[in-house]
Design a protein around this motif. Sequence first.
Motif, PDB file in Angstrom:
ATOM      1  N   ARG A   1      29.319 -22.348  -9.809  1.00  0.00           N
ATOM      2  CA  ARG A   1      30.087 -23.261 -10.663  1.00  0.00           C
ATOM      3  C   ARG A   1      30.394 -22.587 -11.988  1.00  0.00           C
ATOM      4  NH1 ARG A   1      30.725 -28.575  -9.214  1.00  0.00           N
ATOM      5  NH2 ARG A   1      32.314 -28.316 -10.779  1.00  0.00           N
ATOM      6  N   PRO A   2      31.586 -22.794 -12.540  1.00  0.00           N
ATOM      7  CA  PRO A   2      32.009 -22.101 -13.764  1.00  0.00           C
ATOM      8  C   PRO A   2      31.443 -22.740 -15.037  1.00  0.00           C
ATOM      9  CG  PRO A   2      33.752 -23.536 -13.014  1.00  0.00           C
ATOM     10  CD  PRO A   2      32.647 -23.619 -11.973  1.00  0.00           C
ATOM     11  N   VAL A   3      30.142 -22.705 -15.193  1.00  0.00           N
ATOM     12  CA  VAL A   3      29.505 -23.287 -16.377  1.00  0.00           C
ATOM     13  C   VAL A   3      29.716 -22.336 -17.547  1.00  0.00           C
ATOM     14  CG1 VAL A   3      27.348 -24.055 -17.413  1.00  0.00           C
ATOM     15  CG2 VAL A   3      27.780 -24.480 -14.992  1.00  0.00           C
TER      16      VAL A   3
ATOM     17  N   CYS B   1      24.681 -31.565 -20.641  1.00  0.00           N
ATOM     18  CA  CYS B   1      26.031 -31.653 -20.086  1.00  0.00           C
ATOM     19  C   CYS B   1      26.549 -30.237 -19.898  1.00  0.00           C
ATOM     20  CB  CYS B   1      26.962 -32.397 -21.041  1.00  0.00           C
ATOM     21  SG  CYS B   1      26.601 -34.145 -21.175  1.00  0.00           S
ATOM     22  N   CYS B   2      27.119 -29.973 -18.736  1.00  0.00           N
ATOM     23  CA  CYS B   2      27.686 -28.664 -18.417  1.00  0.00           C
ATOM     24  C   CYS B   2      29.205 -28.786 -18.390  1.00  0.00           C
ATOM     25  CB  CYS B   2      27.179 -28.187 -17.059  1.00  0.00           C
ATOM     26  SG  CYS B   2      25.401 -28.035 -16.967  1.00  0.00           S
ATOM     27  N   TYR B   3      29.865 -27.842 -19.058  1.00  0.00           N
ATOM     28  CA  TYR B   3      31.321 -27.875 -19.168  1.00  0.00           C
ATOM     29  C   TYR B   3      31.926 -26.586 -18.629  1.00  0.00           C
ATOM     30  CZ  TYR B   3      30.315 -31.670 -22.391  1.00  0.00           C
ATOM     31  OH  TYR B   3      29.855 -32.832 -22.942  1.00  0.00           O
ATOM     32  N   ASP B   4      33.161 -26.682 -18.113  1.00  0.00           N
ATOM     33  CA  ASP B   4      33.870 -25.497 -17.641  1.00  0.00           C
ATOM     34  C   ASP B   4      34.724 -24.928 -18.765  1.00  0.00           C
ATOM     35  OD1 ASP B   4      36.144 -27.104 -17.809  1.00  0.00           O
ATOM     36  OD2 ASP B   4      36.450 -27.218 -15.646  1.00  0.00           O
ATOM     37  N   GLU B   5      35.543 -23.913 -18.436  1.00  0.00           N
ATOM     38  CA  GLU B   5      36.331 -23.232 -19.472  1.00  0.00           C
ATOM     39  C   GLU B   5      37.407 -24.114 -20.097  1.00  0.00           C
ATOM     40  OE1 GLU B   5      37.763 -22.434 -15.417  1.00  0.00           O
ATOM     41  OE2 GLU B   5      35.911 -21.832 -16.355  1.00  0.00           O
TER      42      GLU B   5
ATOM     43  N   LEU C   1      23.247 -24.593 -10.737  1.00  0.00           N
ATOM     44  CA  LEU C   1      24.713 -24.710 -10.731  1.00  0.00           C
ATOM     45  C   LEU C   1      25.368 -23.343 -10.849  1.00  0.00           C
ATOM     46  CD1 LEU C   1      25.588 -27.742 -13.031  1.00  0.00           C
ATOM     47  CD2 LEU C   1      25.883 -27.564 -10.576  1.00  0.00           C
ATOM     48  N   LYS C   2      24.861 -22.526 -11.770  1.00  0.00           N
ATOM     49  CA  LYS C   2      25.431 -21.196 -11.975  1.00  0.00           C
ATOM     50  C   LYS C   2      25.268 -20.344 -10.723  1.00  0.00           C
ATOM     51  CE  LYS C   2      24.822 -21.107 -16.979  1.00  0.00           C
ATOM     52  NZ  LYS C   2      24.142 -20.461 -18.114  1.00  0.00           N
TER      53      LYS C   2
END
Length: 60
Positions: free
Chosen positions: A31-33, A5-9, A26-27
């Motif tokens: 995307r802000p991972v 699972c990838c989450y943002d800030e 994604l990076k």
Amino acid sequence: MKFFCCYDEQGALIARCQTMADVDVLKKMGRPVVRVAEMTDEESVVCSLTDTPAEFNQDY
């Protein structure tokens, strides 16, 4: 099979990925991972049974 699972800030889920290579994509897409968490075995089984591969990451 492991899923991530990838989450943002803000801690919002961005995507579920099958591999760390998917996370890297994604990076690279900008995307802000901020955080990547490996799903437990139980969560991975549910994810693989309920989602299609297209739903793991809707950005590409």
